[in-house]
Scaffold this motif. Structure first.
Motif, PDB file in Angstrom:
ATOM      1  N   GLU A  63      39.894  28.688 -21.619  1.00 56.06           N
ATOM      2  CA  GLU A  63      40.130  28.631 -23.508  1.00 56.06           C
ATOM      3  C   GLU A  63      41.184  28.064 -23.503  1.00 56.06           C
ATOM      4  OE1 GLU A  63      37.553  30.324 -25.201  1.00 56.06           O
ATOM      5  OE2 GLU A  63      37.155  31.909 -24.241  1.00 56.06           O
ATOM      6  N   ARG A  64      41.058  27.307 -25.296  1.00 59.88           N
ATOM      7  CA  ARG A  64      41.504  26.235 -25.465  1.00 59.88           C
ATOM      8  C   ARG A  64      42.969  27.184 -26.025  1.00 59.88           C
ATOM      9  NH1 ARG A  64      40.845  21.531 -29.831  1.00 59.88           N
ATOM     10  NH2 ARG A  64      43.392  20.410 -29.267  1.00 59.88           N
ATOM     11  N   TYR A  65      42.553  28.115 -26.826  1.00 58.55           N
ATOM     12  CA  TYR A  65      44.231  28.516 -27.339  1.00 58.55           C
ATOM     13  C   TYR A  65      43.885  30.101 -26.316  1.00 58.55           C
ATOM     14  CZ  TYR A  65      42.752  25.444 -30.704  1.00 58.55           C
ATOM     15  OH  TYR A  65      42.112  23.965 -31.707  1.00 58.55           O
ATOM     16  N   VAL A  66      45.454  30.572 -26.624  1.00 63.61           N
ATOM     17  CA  VAL A  66      45.802  31.294 -25.704  1.00 63.61           C
ATOM     18  C   VAL A  66      47.344  32.334 -26.733  1.00 63.61           C
ATOM     19  CG1 VAL A  66      46.974  32.942 -23.443  1.00 63.61           C
ATOM     20  CG2 VAL A  66      45.317  30.550 -23.088  1.00 63.61           C
ATOM     21  N   VAL A  67      46.956  33.099 -26.760  1.00 65.85           N
ATOM     22  CA  VAL A  67      48.285  34.001 -27.829  1.00 65.85           C
ATOM     23  C   VAL A  67      48.616  35.392 -26.809  1.00 65.85           C
ATOM     24  CG1 VAL A  67      48.902  35.307 -29.372  1.00 65.85           C
ATOM     25  CG2 VAL A  67      47.156  33.487 -29.739  1.00 65.85           C
ATOM     26  N   MET A  68      49.493  34.991 -26.145  1.00 66.92           N
ATOM     27  CA  MET A  68      50.278  36.014 -25.224  1.00 66.92           C
ATOM     28  C   MET A  68      52.266  36.675 -25.312  1.00 66.92           C
ATOM     29  SD  MET A  68      50.502  33.877 -22.220  1.00 66.92           S
ATOM     30  CE  MET A  68      50.092  35.383 -20.962  1.00 66.92           C
ATOM     31  N   THR A  83      57.157  33.450 -22.019  1.00 68.77           N
ATOM     32  CA  THR A  83      56.541  34.299 -21.247  1.00 68.77           C
ATOM     33  C   THR A  83      56.079  34.564 -19.937  1.00 68.77           C
ATOM     34  OG1 THR A  83      54.640  32.520 -21.007  1.00 68.77           O
ATOM     35  CG2 THR A  83      54.784  33.628 -23.121  1.00 68.77           C
ATOM     36  N   GLY A  84      56.351  35.959 -19.783  1.00 69.54           N
ATOM     37  CA  GLY A  84      56.051  36.114 -17.955  1.00 69.54           C
ATOM     38  C   GLY A  84      55.550  36.936 -16.944  1.00 69.54           C
ATOM     39  N   GLU A  85      55.892  37.004 -16.499  1.00 67.89           N
ATOM     40  CA  GLU A  85      54.833  37.548 -15.644  1.00 67.89           C
ATOM     41  C   GLU A  85      54.601  38.825 -15.979  1.00 67.89           C
ATOM     42  OE1 GLU A  85      56.592  38.820 -11.056  1.00 67.89           O
ATOM     43  OE2 GLU A  85      56.892  36.515 -11.183  1.00 67.89           O
ATOM     44  N   ASP A  86      54.860  39.853 -16.907  1.00 66.84           N
ATOM     45  CA  ASP A  86      55.098  40.790 -17.426  1.00 66.84           C
ATOM     46  C   ASP A  86      54.430  40.692 -19.005  1.00 66.84           C
ATOM     47  OD1 ASP A  86      55.914  42.231 -15.970  1.00 66.84           O
ATOM     48  OD2 ASP A  86      57.947  42.314 -17.025  1.00 66.84           O
ATOM     49  N   SER A  87      53.685  39.258 -19.192  1.00 73.12           N
ATOM     50  CA  SER A  87      53.495  38.760 -20.569  1.00 73.12           C
ATOM     51  C   SER A  87      51.750  39.372 -20.183  1.00 73.12           C
ATOM     52  CB  SER A  87      53.722  37.528 -20.832  1.00 73.12           C
ATOM     53  OG  SER A  87      54.419  37.603 -21.154  1.00 73.12           O
ATOM     54  N   GLU A  88      51.346  39.368 -21.495  1.00 72.05           N
ATOM     55  CA  GLU A  88      49.269  39.974 -21.056  1.00 72.05           C
ATOM     56  C   GLU A  88      48.981  38.765 -23.068  1.00 72.05           C
ATOM     57  OE1 GLU A  88      49.125  44.084 -22.345  1.00 72.05           O
ATOM     58  OE2 GLU A  88      50.032  44.897 -20.779  1.00 72.05           O
ATOM     59  N   VAL A  89      47.655  38.674 -22.324  1.00 67.96           N
ATOM     60  CA  VAL A  89      46.794  37.977 -22.968  1.00 67.96           C
ATOM     61  C   VAL A  89      46.783  38.708 -24.785  1.00 67.96           C
ATOM     62  CG1 VAL A  89      45.036  36.873 -23.555  1.00 67.96           C
ATOM     63  CG2 VAL A  89      46.319  36.358 -21.301  1.00 67.96           C
ATOM     64  N   VAL A  90      46.604  38.550 -25.207  1.00 64.47           N
ATOM     65  CA  VAL A  90      46.031  39.293 -27.016  1.00 64.47           C
ATOM     66  C   VAL A  90      44.879  38.392 -27.665  1.00 64.47           C
ATOM     67  CG1 VAL A  90      48.145  41.020 -27.075  1.00 64.47           C
ATOM     68  CG2 VAL A  90      48.341  38.533 -27.908  1.00 64.47           C
ATOM     69  N   PHE A  91      44.588  37.597 -27.355  1.00 63.88           N
ATOM     70  CA  PHE A  91      44.136  35.977 -27.840  1.00 63.88           C
ATOM     71  C   PHE A  91      43.743  35.134 -27.281  1.00 63.88           C
ATOM     72  CE2 PHE A  91      42.638  33.605 -31.019  1.00 63.88           C
ATOM     73  CZ  PHE A  91      41.561  34.169 -31.468  1.00 63.88           C
ATOM     74  N   PRO A  96      38.355  26.425 -33.358  1.00 62.35           N
ATOM     75  CA  PRO A  96      39.509  26.430 -33.659  1.00 62.35           C
ATOM     76  C   PRO A  96      39.177  26.985 -34.508  1.00 62.35           C
ATOM     77  CG  PRO A  96      38.929  23.973 -32.914  1.00 62.35           C
ATOM     78  CD  PRO A  96      38.008  25.332 -32.740  1.00 62.35           C
ATOM     79  N   SER A  97      38.201  27.109 -35.566  1.00 63.38           N
ATOM     80  CA  SER A  97      38.383  28.257 -36.802  1.00 63.38           C
ATOM     81  C   SER A  97      38.353  29.410 -35.992  1.00 63.38           C
ATOM     82  CB  SER A  97      36.489  27.745 -36.922  1.00 63.38           C
ATOM     83  OG  SER A  97      35.845  28.331 -36.141  1.00 63.38           O
ATOM     84  N   ASN A  98      37.934  30.194 -35.092  1.00 67.23           N
ATOM     85  CA  ASN A  98      38.603  31.504 -34.737  1.00 67.23           C
ATOM     86  C   ASN A  98      39.306  31.287 -34.365  1.00 67.23           C
ATOM     87  OD1 ASN A  98      35.532  32.026 -34.433  1.00 67.23           O
ATOM     88  ND2 ASN A  98      35.254  32.095 -31.822  1.00 67.23           N
ATOM     89  N   LEU A  99      40.466  30.694 -34.179  1.00 64.31           N
ATOM     90  CA  LEU A  99      41.765  30.906 -33.963  1.00 64.31           C
ATOM     91  C   LEU A  99      43.068  31.152 -35.434  1.00 64.31           C
ATOM     92  CD1 LEU A  99      44.993  30.572 -32.420  1.00 64.31           C
ATOM     93  CD2 LEU A  99      44.262  28.032 -32.838  1.00 64.31           C
TER      94      LEU A  99
END
Length: 110
Positions: A63-68, A83-91, A96-99
């Motif tokens: 995916e083009r956009y990732v929030v962690m 971000t690191g090993e414990d980071s989680e993807v939240v979105f 672009p419109s969904n972002l």
């Protein structure tokens, strides 16, 4: 010139107007795979990664956009958000419109 353009080239397109989100802090670094921006929601730090428009130009992301989730390894006055090993993807999204809808929802919660 914006930091992400200095690090990834003047022709890098985010797919949204960065000026519409002044609370996104550019933390882009050329050794990363793509530009990144950090922000805070409540007490949590998050990082938005913006990958290349064309999937063939991407090293890893589907995916083009990732929030962690992220951690501040600095201080409140001099943050070092990573971000690191414990980071989680939240979105994630390709759109672009969904972002922008996601970011606008976060902005209204501020």
């Amino acid at each position: 010139m914006a930091l992400y353009k200095r690090e990834f080239g003047e022709n890098f397109k985010l797919g949204f107007n960065l000026a519409d989100y002044p609370w996104l802090t550019d933390k882009s670094w050329h050794n990363d795979m793509s530009p990144s921006f950090f922000f805070k929601v409540g007490i949590k730090h998050l990082v938005l990664w913006v990958d290349y428009e064309t999937p063939d130009d991407r090293e890893q992301s589907e995916e083009r956009y990732v929030v962690m989730t992220a951690i501040n390894e600095g201080t409140d006055s001099k943050p070092e958000i990573n971000t690191g090993e414990d980071s989680e993807v939240v979105f994630t999204t390709e759109s672009p419109s969904n972002l922008m809808a996601y970011l606008n929802k976060l902005a209204s919660a501020h």
